[in-house]
Design a protein around this motif. Sequence first.
Motif, PDB file in Angstrom:
ATOM      1  N   ILE A  64       0.856  -1.185   0.000  1.00 39.10           N
ATOM      2  CA  ILE A  64       0.000   0.000   0.000  1.00 39.10           C
ATOM      3  C   ILE A  64       0.890   1.233   0.000  1.00 39.10           C
ATOM      4  CG2 ILE A  64      -1.804   1.231   1.255  1.00 39.10           C
ATOM      5  CD1 ILE A  64      -2.485  -1.481   2.583  1.00 39.10           C
ATOM      6  N   GLU A  65       0.690   2.094  -0.954  1.00 41.36           N
ATOM      7  CA  GLU A  65       1.504   3.315  -1.040  1.00 41.36           C
ATOM      8  C   GLU A  65       0.833   4.444  -0.270  1.00 41.36           C
ATOM      9  OE1 GLU A  65       2.237   6.260  -4.582  1.00 41.36           O
ATOM     10  OE2 GLU A  65       3.721   4.634  -4.721  1.00 41.36           O
ATOM     11  N   VAL A  66       1.600   5.050   0.630  1.00 42.26           N
ATOM     12  CA  VAL A  66       1.124   6.187   1.420  1.00 42.26           C
ATOM     13  C   VAL A  66       2.008   7.385   1.097  1.00 42.26           C
ATOM     14  CG1 VAL A  66       0.731   7.103   3.733  1.00 42.26           C
ATOM     15  CG2 VAL A  66       0.324   4.674   3.269  1.00 42.26           C
ATOM     16  N   ILE A  83      10.507  13.045  10.211  1.00 47.82           N
ATOM     17  CA  ILE A  83      10.481  11.584  10.157  1.00 47.82           C
ATOM     18  C   ILE A  83       9.052  11.096  10.369  1.00 47.82           C
ATOM     19  CG2 ILE A  83      11.390   9.442  11.119  1.00 47.82           C
ATOM     20  CD1 ILE A  83      13.797  11.014  12.092  1.00 47.82           C
ATOM     21  N   VAL A  84       8.588  10.281   9.438  1.00 48.31           N
ATOM     22  CA  VAL A  84       7.244   9.709   9.506  1.00 48.31           C
ATOM     23  C   VAL A  84       7.382   8.237   9.877  1.00 48.31           C
ATOM     24  CG1 VAL A  84       5.109   9.276   8.252  1.00 48.31           C
ATOM     25  CG2 VAL A  84       6.460  11.325   7.737  1.00 48.31           C
ATOM     26  N   PHE A  85       6.841   7.866  11.036  1.00 49.91           N
ATOM     27  CA  PHE A  85       6.893   6.486  11.507  1.00 49.91           C
ATOM     28  C   PHE A  85       5.572   5.792  11.191  1.00 49.91           C
ATOM     29  CE2 PHE A  85      10.060   8.586  14.128  1.00 49.91           C
ATOM     30  CZ  PHE A  85      11.093   7.664  14.165  1.00 49.91           C
ATOM     31  N   ALA A  86       5.680   4.620  10.556  1.00 50.20           N
ATOM     32  CA  ALA A  86       4.508   3.799  10.252  1.00 50.20           C
ATOM     33  C   ALA A  86       4.790   2.401  10.780  1.00 50.20           C
ATOM     34  CB  ALA A  86       4.242   3.767   8.757  1.00 50.20           C
ATOM     35  N   GLY A  87       4.436   2.164  12.040  1.00 50.55           N
ATOM     36  CA  GLY A  87       4.794   0.895  12.659  1.00 50.55           C
ATOM     37  C   GLY A  87       6.301   0.781  12.779  1.00 50.55           C
ATOM     38  N   LYS A  88       6.876  -0.288  12.212  1.00 49.33           N
ATOM     39  CA  LYS A  88       8.323  -0.476  12.239  1.00 49.33           C
ATOM     40  C   LYS A  88       9.021   0.221  11.074  1.00 49.33           C
ATOM     41  CE  LYS A  88       8.086  -4.959  14.588  1.00 49.33           C
ATOM     42  NZ  LYS A  88       8.460  -6.400  14.520  1.00 49.33           N
ATOM     43  N   GLU A  89       8.248   0.717  10.134  1.00 46.08           N
ATOM     44  CA  GLU A  89       8.813   1.398   8.971  1.00 46.08           C
ATOM     45  C   GLU A  89       8.854   2.904   9.218  1.00 46.08           C
ATOM     46  OE1 GLU A  89      10.008  -0.366   6.519  1.00 46.08           O
ATOM     47  OE2 GLU A  89       9.255  -2.248   7.343  1.00 46.08           O
ATOM     48  N   ARG A  90       9.749   3.578   8.495  1.00 43.46           N
ATOM     49  CA  ARG A  90       9.816   5.030   8.601  1.00 43.46           C
ATOM     50  C   ARG A  90      10.377   5.622   7.318  1.00 43.46           C
ATOM     51  NH1 ARG A  90      14.771   6.650  12.719  1.00 43.46           N
ATOM     52  NH2 ARG A  90      16.491   5.899  11.434  1.00 43.46           N
ATOM     53  N   ASP A 108      -2.245   1.402  12.704  1.00 41.57           N
ATOM     54  CA  ASP A 108      -3.367   2.172  13.244  1.00 41.57           C
ATOM     55  C   ASP A 108      -3.093   3.672  13.195  1.00 41.57           C
ATOM     56  OD1 ASP A 108      -4.786  -0.136  13.800  1.00 41.57           O
ATOM     57  OD2 ASP A 108      -3.920  -0.345  15.804  1.00 41.57           O
ATOM     58  N   PHE A 109      -1.809   4.044  13.424  1.00 44.11           N
ATOM     59  CA  PHE A 109      -1.458   5.460  13.480  1.00 44.11           C
ATOM     60  C   PHE A 109      -0.123   5.714  12.786  1.00 44.11           C
ATOM     61  CE2 PHE A 109      -4.166   4.722  17.162  1.00 44.11           C
ATOM     62  CZ  PHE A 109      -5.044   5.797  17.108  1.00 44.11           C
ATOM     63  N   VAL A 122      -1.348  10.812  14.043  1.00 41.34           N
ATOM     64  CA  VAL A 122      -2.579  10.895  13.257  1.00 41.34           C
ATOM     65  C   VAL A 122      -3.030   9.497  12.856  1.00 41.34           C
ATOM     66  CG1 VAL A 122      -2.049  13.190  12.373  1.00 41.34           C
ATOM     67  CG2 VAL A 122      -1.276  11.177  11.109  1.00 41.34           C
ATOM     68  N   PRO A 123      -4.339   9.294  12.690  1.00 46.46           N
ATOM     69  CA  PRO A 123      -4.835   7.995  12.205  1.00 46.46           C
ATOM     70  C   PRO A 123      -4.270   7.689  10.824  1.00 46.46           C
ATOM     71  CG  PRO A 123      -6.622   9.325  13.102  1.00 46.46           C
ATOM     72  CD  PRO A 123      -5.435  10.227  12.998  1.00 46.46           C
ATOM     73  N   ALA A 124      -4.016   6.418  10.566  1.00 45.42           N
ATOM     74  CA  ALA A 124      -3.421   6.012   9.291  1.00 45.42           C
ATOM     75  C   ALA A 124      -4.409   6.178   8.147  1.00 45.42           C
ATOM     76  CB  ALA A 124      -2.955   4.565   9.378  1.00 45.42           C
ATOM     77  N   ARG A 125      -3.909   6.683   7.046  1.00 43.42           N
ATOM     78  CA  ARG A 125      -4.662   6.780   5.802  1.00 43.42           C
ATOM     79  C   ARG A 125      -3.653   6.888   4.660  1.00 43.42           C
ATOM     80  NH1 ARG A 125      -5.530  11.362   8.897  1.00 43.42           N
ATOM     81  NH2 ARG A 125      -4.631  13.310   8.096  1.00 43.42           N
ATOM     82  N   ARG A 126      -4.126   6.781   3.438  1.00 43.27           N
ATOM     83  CA  ARG A 126      -3.213   6.729   2.297  1.00 43.27           C
ATOM     84  C   ARG A 126      -2.650   8.094   1.913  1.00 43.27           C
ATOM     85  NH1 ARG A 126      -4.683   2.100  -2.065  1.00 43.27           N
ATOM     86  NH2 ARG A 126      -5.048   0.404  -0.598  1.00 43.27           N
TER      87      ARG A 126
END
Length: 242
Positions: A64-66, A83-90, A108-109, A122-126
Amino acid sequence: MMLIDSNHITKGASYMSTRNNSHQKIAEGPSQHSVHPAIKVIIALLGVAAFVTIVLLIAHPTGIEVSGEVRDAVTNRPIANAIVFAGKERVTTDERGRFTITLNELPDFFNIIAEGYESVRVPARRRINLKLPPSPRTTVERWWEKWRARKYESMYNDLTKASRAELSKDEFVTVFKEHGRYVIDLHVERAEVKGNRAIVPATLTVRTIFGERTLQEPFYLEKEGGVWKIVWSAERGVTPRP
């Protein structure tokens, strides 16, 4: 009368038949059922490659591309190296404050941090477009930059609503024009934040008739509309005394 040997006729007919068959084979070309061994190898390799590709797609989906953009909540300028953290990815934003990251699944966030700014969750979205508020310390440092540049009217706009209600812009500008130039340096420390209020310890260097002096004067801030504002009053003059 000429006699014709029957054996000769038979041999001639056989020769013509063989010749015609030879021409027919040349015209038809190679048999459709005949495939060159090299072509067979290529076909086999293509089949293996297709199979491996399918397996890899199943094991590692495209994901999924965000994408998004991070800006300053006060100046609206893009924030680089956030820096944008998405779970274990950044991922880190570029010079235009933009980023793109591909994930196997959405968390989730998203957590976004940047030097000199408050972190935001923030809540996760694309698609994520957001603005980070400068930290209390950064707010005071920017205020001091305006002070040095004598941009007093812009400084007034950084005050809380209550401070502006108590002190008019003309009064504020007059005080700083008369006394603001005597403050020649300002050093701030890490802020103490409690809810929507913050205290930023600061050391001011002031020029007096007796020489330079240093004053320990904390700045008081309150959050309004999601950004930090400075508390001030006419009684404080050019120092942030409570």
